[in-house]
Design a protein around this motif. Structure first.
Motif, PDB file in Angstrom:
ATOM      1  N   ASP A  57      55.416  47.446 -13.837  1.00 50.04           N
ATOM      2  CA  ASP A  57      55.861  48.374 -12.799  1.00 50.04           C
ATOM      3  C   ASP A  57      57.250  48.923 -13.122  1.00 50.04           C
ATOM      4  O   ASP A  57      57.530  50.110 -12.901  1.00 50.04           O
ATOM      5  CB  ASP A  57      55.889  47.677 -11.433  1.00 50.04           C
ATOM      6  N   TYR A  58      58.112  48.056 -13.646  1.00 50.48           N
ATOM      7  CA  TYR A  58      59.464  48.492 -14.001  1.00 50.48           C
ATOM      8  C   TYR A  58      59.420  49.536 -15.117  1.00 50.48           C
ATOM      9  O   TYR A  58      60.147  50.532 -15.068  1.00 50.48           O
ATOM     10  CB  TYR A  58      60.295  47.294 -14.451  1.00 50.48           C
ATOM     11  N   ASN A  59      58.559  49.318 -16.110  1.00 53.03           N
ATOM     12  CA  ASN A  59      58.447  50.267 -17.212  1.00 53.03           C
ATOM     13  C   ASN A  59      57.934  51.619 -16.722  1.00 53.03           C
ATOM     14  O   ASN A  59      58.382  52.676 -17.186  1.00 53.03           O
ATOM     15  CB  ASN A  59      57.522  49.712 -18.299  1.00 53.03           C
ATOM     16  N   LEU A  60      56.976  51.584 -15.789  1.00 54.99           N
ATOM     17  CA  LEU A  60      56.469  52.832 -15.225  1.00 54.99           C
ATOM     18  C   LEU A  60      57.565  53.556 -14.449  1.00 54.99           C
ATOM     19  O   LEU A  60      57.704  54.779 -14.542  1.00 54.99           O
ATOM     20  CB  LEU A  60      55.271  52.549 -14.311  1.00 54.99           C
ATOM     21  N   LYS A  80      59.215  57.171 -15.324  1.00 56.57           N
ATOM     22  CA  LYS A  80      59.282  58.242 -14.320  1.00 56.57           C
ATOM     23  C   LYS A  80      60.722  58.720 -14.130  1.00 56.57           C
ATOM     24  O   LYS A  80      60.979  59.924 -14.036  1.00 56.57           O
ATOM     25  CB  LYS A  80      58.714  57.737 -12.988  1.00 56.57           C
ATOM     26  N   THR A  81      61.653  57.759 -14.094  1.00 54.20           N
ATOM     27  CA  THR A  81      63.062  58.110 -13.910  1.00 54.20           C
ATOM     28  C   THR A  81      63.579  58.945 -15.077  1.00 54.20           C
ATOM     29  O   THR A  81      64.318  59.918 -14.884  1.00 54.20           O
ATOM     30  CB  THR A  81      63.919  56.833 -13.775  1.00 54.20           C
ATOM     31  N   THR A 100      65.342  64.002 -17.182  1.00 51.33           N
ATOM     32  CA  THR A 100      65.240  65.036 -18.209  1.00 51.33           C
ATOM     33  C   THR A 100      65.013  66.397 -17.571  1.00 51.33           C
ATOM     34  O   THR A 100      65.619  67.400 -17.976  1.00 51.33           O
ATOM     35  CB  THR A 100      64.091  64.711 -19.176  1.00 51.33           C
ATOM     36  N   ALA A 101      64.133  66.432 -16.563  1.00 52.92           N
ATOM     37  CA  ALA A 101      63.870  67.693 -15.858  1.00 52.92           C
ATOM     38  C   ALA A 101      65.133  68.196 -15.160  1.00 52.92           C
ATOM     39  O   ALA A 101      65.424  69.398 -15.164  1.00 52.92           O
ATOM     40  CB  ALA A 101      62.739  67.498 -14.858  1.00 52.92           C
ATOM     41  N   GLU A 102      65.895  67.274 -14.556  1.00 54.46           N
ATOM     42  CA  GLU A 102      67.133  67.653 -13.878  1.00 54.46           C
ATOM     43  C   GLU A 102      68.152  68.224 -14.866  1.00 54.46           C
ATOM     44  O   GLU A 102      68.833  69.207 -14.574  1.00 54.46           O
ATOM     45  CB  GLU A 102      67.738  66.445 -13.161  1.00 54.46           C
ATOM     46  N   LEU A 103      68.247  67.579 -16.041  1.00 56.30           N
ATOM     47  CA  LEU A 103      69.192  68.051 -17.055  1.00 56.30           C
ATOM     48  C   LEU A 103      68.811  69.447 -17.556  1.00 56.30           C
ATOM     49  O   LEU A 103      69.683  70.297 -17.772  1.00 56.30           O
ATOM     50  CB  LEU A 103      69.246  67.063 -18.219  1.00 56.30           C
TER      51      LEU A 103
END
Length: 275
Positions: free
Chosen positions: A138-141, A145-146, A151-154
């Motif tokens: 779950d942490y890796n997912l 996602k983060t 990346t999209a925000e940048l």
């Protein structure tokens, strides 16, 4: 990562055995130990469908059953479940089956007749490992996602930055560590009237092209020191005797290792535009 006792006791467990006394014994043992989500089936053919629906944290699986033995059940679970971790402890009275079961994908085994302390210990240990595995997954997912969101925000931020700089200037530029242009937007070539190769030789040029040599030297010193420059004005005298003035602002760029990777900035022509 830490798994709390409450997480272990609330884990989902499926008991698979064709003998009701064995099921009753395990259900009573787990209930007395505090486990709250324990179900069972005497039909091994139901296991794959049940696991697909409930995604059990642990399956206690008897190996010797009619119609479909425990080895066949494990093979079905491998193809049926999207989970890479097969959460199975096999129940067997045959010592020779233990190694084969582990090779088939089982994570542990419990011998028959049951040693109650061994049963509780192996189940708890198995559940702790299983829940840690799920938490890591779950942490890796979440991390993936983060990263995608960041990346999209940048990219969006960069697009806004480019848009604003284009509105506030005549041209935008980026250069690598060798001061070769990698990105240029706007009519920089038309305004400067030269081919752009590097900031220190193109934006200011040389005296033979009419550029002011002292201004060129000052900008070169700033660049060599990897310093930012704001509203730096430079000029040139054209062949017809007219004077052109330009203004640039730039900043050095560094990567995460603090290594210099180039410059970026904006520029404007200060010479009044002809009507």
């Amino acid at each position: 990562m830490i798994i709390s006792p409450s997480e272990i006791l609330s884990a989902s467990i499926l008991i698979v055995d064709d003998q009701q006394p064995n099921i009753s014994l395990l259900e009573q043992l787990l209930s007395e130990a505090g486990y709250t989500w324990v179900t069972s089936t005497m039909d091994p053919q139901e296991v794959c469908a049940l696991h697909r629906k409930n995604n059990y944290d642990l399956i206690l699986l008897d190996l010797q059953m009619p119609m479909m033995d425990g080895f066949e059940v494990m093979e079905g679970l491998k193809t049926n479940s999207g989970d890479d971790y097969l959460p199975v402890i096999v129940l067997t009275a045959q010592p020779g089956h233990k190694l084969r079961a582990l090779q088939a994908g089982a994570k542990d085994f419990i011998s028959k007749p049951f040693d109650l302390l061994e049963v509780k210990t192996r189940i708890r240990n198995m559940l702790e490992v299983r829940l840690l595995y799920k938490k890591l997954e779950d942490y890796n997912l979440l991390l993936e996602k983060t990263v995608m969101e960041r990346t999209a925000e940048l990219r969006e931020s960069e697009a806004r930055y480019r848009s604003l700089t284009e509105l506030a200037s005549d041209w935008y530029w980026e250069q690598d560590e060798n001061m070769s242009f990698t990105k240029v937007s706007g009519p920089v070539l038309e305004m400067l009237g030269v081919r752009v190769d590097s900031l220190n030789t193109a934006a200011v040029g040389n005296a033979a092209d009419g550029w002011n040599e002292s201004e060129r030297a000052l900008l070169q010193a700033t660049i060599s020191a990897r310093q930012p420059f704001l509203d730096f004005v430079f000029s040139r005298v054209n062949a017809d005797g007219s004077l052109q003035k330009f203004q640039v602002s730039g900043e050095p760029m560094f990567n995460q290792s603090a290594r210099f990777i180039g410059y970026r900035g904006i520029g404007v022509e200060l010479t009044p535009k002809k009507a």
